[in-house]
Design an enzyme around this catalytic site. Structure first.
Site, PDB file in Angstrom:
ATOM      1  N   SER A 137       0.857  -1.177   0.000  1.00 55.58           N
ATOM      2  CA  SER A 137       0.000   0.000   0.000  1.00 55.58           C
ATOM      3  C   SER A 137       0.901   1.237   0.000  1.00 55.58           C
ATOM      4  CB  SER A 137      -0.896  -0.019   1.252  1.00 55.58           C
ATOM      5  OG  SER A 137      -1.662   1.158   1.330  1.00 55.58           O
ATOM      6  N   LYS A 163      -1.363  -1.003  -4.255  1.00 57.10           N
ATOM      7  CA  LYS A 163      -2.543  -0.175  -3.952  1.00 57.10           C
ATOM      8  C   LYS A 163      -2.021   1.220  -3.668  1.00 57.10           C
ATOM      9  CE  LYS A 163      -5.008   0.200   0.385  1.00 57.10           C
ATOM     10  NZ  LYS A 163      -5.735  -0.528   1.453  1.00 57.10           N
ATOM     11  N   LYS A 165      -2.927   5.206  -2.438  1.00 57.16           N
ATOM     12  CA  LYS A 165      -3.896   6.053  -1.765  1.00 57.16           C
ATOM     13  C   LYS A 165      -4.268   7.174  -2.726  1.00 57.16           C
ATOM     14  CE  LYS A 165      -4.060   4.045   2.262  1.00 57.16           C
ATOM     15  NZ  LYS A 165      -5.338   3.558   2.825  1.00 57.16           N
ATOM     16  N   ASP A 190      -7.284   3.301  -3.004  1.00 60.34           N
ATOM     17  CA  ASP A 190      -8.012   3.395  -1.726  1.00 60.34           C
ATOM     18  C   ASP A 190      -8.158   4.869  -1.377  1.00 60.34           C
ATOM     19  OD1 ASP A 190      -9.064   3.174   0.816  1.00 60.34           O
ATOM     20  OD2 ASP A 190      -7.363   2.073   1.679  1.00 60.34           O
ATOM     21  N   GLU A 216     -11.300   1.084  -3.393  1.00 63.51           N
ATOM     22  CA  GLU A 216     -11.628   0.831  -1.982  1.00 63.51           C
ATOM     23  C   GLU A 216     -12.157   2.082  -1.295  1.00 63.51           C
ATOM     24  OE1 GLU A 216      -8.297  -0.984   0.001  1.00 63.51           O
ATOM     25  OE2 GLU A 216      -9.033  -0.556   2.017  1.00 63.51           O
ATOM     26  N   ASP A 241     -13.990  -0.978   3.345  1.00 56.78           N
ATOM     27  CA  ASP A 241     -13.074  -1.115   4.478  1.00 56.78           C
ATOM     28  C   ASP A 241     -13.779  -0.498   5.700  1.00 56.78           C
ATOM     29  OD1 ASP A 241     -11.013  -0.816   6.360  1.00 56.78           O
ATOM     30  OD2 ASP A 241      -9.556   0.046   4.994  1.00 56.78           O
ATOM     31  N   LYS A 265      -9.982  -6.333   8.370  1.00 55.24           N
ATOM     32  CA  LYS A 265      -8.919  -6.061   9.339  1.00 55.24           C
ATOM     33  C   LYS A 265      -9.434  -6.580  10.673  1.00 55.24           C
ATOM     34  CE  LYS A 265      -7.425  -1.845   6.960  1.00 55.24           C
ATOM     35  NZ  LYS A 265      -7.646  -0.396   6.858  1.00 55.24           N
ATOM     36  N   GLY A 293      -4.360  -4.005   6.412  1.00 52.83           N
ATOM     37  CA  GLY A 293      -3.395  -3.707   7.472  1.00 52.83           C
ATOM     38  C   GLY A 293      -3.564  -2.296   7.976  1.00 52.83           C
TER      39      GLY A 293
HETATM   40  O1  OSB Z   1      -7.250   2.172   4.643  1.00 56.40           O
HETATM   41  O2  OSB Z   1      -6.236   0.359   4.344  1.00 56.40           O
HETATM   42  C1  OSB Z   1      -6.275   1.479   4.858  1.00 56.40           C
HETATM   43  C2  OSB Z   1      -3.012   2.206   6.737  1.00 56.40           C
HETATM   44  C3  OSB Z   1      -3.496   2.949   7.792  1.00 56.40           C
HETATM   45  C4  OSB Z   1      -4.830   3.226   7.858  1.00 56.40           C
HETATM   46  C5  OSB Z   1      -5.701   2.754   6.872  1.00 56.40           C
HETATM   47  C6  OSB Z   1      -5.238   1.996   5.821  1.00 56.40           C
HETATM   48  C7  OSB Z   1      -3.857   1.742   5.736  1.00 56.40           C
HETATM   49  C8  OSB Z   1      -3.229   1.040   4.631  1.00 56.40           C
HETATM   50  C9  OSB Z   1      -1.878   0.413   4.910  1.00 56.40           C
HETATM   51  O3  OSB Z   1      -3.651   1.016   3.510  1.00 56.40           O
HETATM   52  C10 OSB Z   1      -1.906  -1.062   4.851  1.00 56.40           C
HETATM   53  C11 OSB Z   1      -0.661  -1.633   5.479  1.00 56.40           C
HETATM   54  O4  OSB Z   1      -0.625  -1.835   6.709  1.00 56.40           O
HETATM   55  O5  OSB Z   1       0.284  -1.883   4.722  1.00 56.40           O
HETATM   56 MG    MG Z   2      -8.519   1.065   3.314  1.00 52.49          MG
END
Ligand code: OSB
Ligand code: MG
Length: 375
Positions: A137, A163, A165, A190, A216, A241, A265, A293
């Site tokens: 991510s 992925k 952001k 995401d 996402e 999520d 999660k 995560g």
């Molecule tokens: O939305 O999936 C999410 C990290 C912190 C808060 C929200 C998210 C995330 C990630 C990181 O996308 C995923 C990871 O731990 O590698």
């Molecule tokens: Mg997410």
């Protein structure tokens, strides 16, 4: 079950190897709780709480999770004397919400249960896989060329699914550049709720044009209708999520056809038992689940990898190698990326990794111990 005789609730702060920027803010250091629960035969189970310092991802934070654990959840353990994870979950249902706090306790109880039964957590949960497929991510970067460079580095490391952001103003150009540079990239986005419902049309156009496989949490947590409209005839998967916090919210979203993929999660949904059930429900509904995560250290990562070893979790997890987050991680051995973009599922008892005391102590900011009144 044996009696629980001690708990320790620690607060740690670790610097991330690089800042992680999302639509809700930048994280440079991660502040979080670790709960240890000790049984009278001297085993200790560990749980890492995914609540963040500030309530930006969800309503929970380190402070609310600490309050919930100290005020309600530890007293429940003392009252019951002995609790397996399933019974804990049933009894803790009486209190609404606070799923991150509940998850930290439930996950510590799972680790304890598995250790006492000399089983890996994966086996205790019914996991089958020896390795789990993972991706990476990637946070919002200063510029599009910087993003392309960063993604190229992760691909060179061996990650096969990326992925990124996104948020209004950081989306179409980023996705277009990645598609141009990496024609075969398995690309997800995401938004962490950043788009208003009327943005759906534009979002659908660029996601389709640049072959984004999955979008996402585009819209706010409670905007199931907007997600349902996006999912209708979409050529990409619509993943939820933040919207899904328990089985009731998943049922509501299924009824509205608001998702075609589910990010699970354990730390967001009240623990591993709930995470397993949500994955099974997604599978019964005919779409993929995958393990997400929250930038966990190796403690939470080990729990998540065990969950990802279960059959319903067929999409690559957001669980990268330890060195993508922290250097060094607080566990030994650290998680390393293996062949085919995978992490190995630990085989030792419980979570199968050990805390490195010196590293843990270095980042420890607060330590509290609790015991039952009668012990
Ligand atoms: O939305 O999936 C999410 C990290 C912190 C808060 C929200 C998210 C995330 C990630 C990181 O996308 C995923 C990871 O731990 O590698
Ligand atoms: Mg997410």
């Amino acid at each position: 079950m044996v009696r629980i005789v001690r708990a320790q609730l620690d607060e740690l702060e670790l610097p991330l190897v690089e800042p992680f920027e999302t639509s809700f803010g930048v994280e440079r250091r991660r502040r979080f709780l670790v709960l240890g629960i000790e049984s009278e035969d001297g085993e200790v189970g560990l749980g890492e709480c995914v609540a963040t310092r500030d309530p930006l991802y969800s309503g929970e934070s380190v402070v609310t999770a600490r309050w919930m654990i100290e005020t309600y959840l530890l007293p429940l353990l003392w009252r019951e004397g002995a609790l397996d994870p399933g019974t804990f979950r049933e009894k803790a249902r009486a209190w609404r919400g606070n799923e991150m706090a509940k998850a930290a306790v439930e996950m510590a109880l799972w680790d304890l249960w598995a250790r006492r039964h000399r089983q890996s957590l994966s086996r205790a949960l019914g996991g089958r896989r020896r390795r789990v497929e993972v991706g990476v991510s990637v946070g919002i970067q200063p510029t599009v060329p910087a993003l392309v460079r960063r993604v190229g580095e992760y691909l060179a490391d061996g990650y096969r699914r990326v992925k990124i952001k996104v948020r209004p103003g950081w989306d179409v150009d980023a996705v277009a550049a990645l598609r141009r540079e990496f024609p075969d990239l398995r690309l997800w986005v995401d938004a962490n709720q950043a788009y208003p419902a009327p943005a759906a049309g534009a979002l659908r156009r660029w996601a389709t044009k640049y072959r984004v496989e999955q979008v996402e949490q585009a819209f706010p947590e409670h905007a199931l209708g907007a997600h349902a409209r996006l999912a209708r005839d979409a050529r990409f998967r619509v993943c939820l999520d933040e919207s899904i916090t328990d089985s009731a919210t998943l049922e509501a979203a299924l009824e509205m056809r608001a998702l075609t993929s589910l990010n699970v999660k354990a730390g967001r949904v009240g623990g591993l038992g709930a995470g397993r059930e949500l994955g099974e429900r997604a599978r019964a509904a005919g779409f993929p689940a995958w393990v997400g995560g929250m930038l966990e250290t190796g403690i939470g990562r080990a729990h998540n990898v065990a969950l990802a070893s279960l059959a319903p979790f067929t999409f690559p997890a957001d669980l990268s190698a330890s060195d993508r987050y922290y250097q060094p991680d607080i566990v030994d051995p650290p998680f390393v990326l293996g062949p085919g973009s995978t992490l190995a599922v630990p085989v030792g008892p419980g979570i199968g990794v050990n805390v490195v005391e010196s590293t843990y102590r270095k980042h420890l900011r607060r330590h509290r111990e609790f015991r039952p009144k009668t012990a």
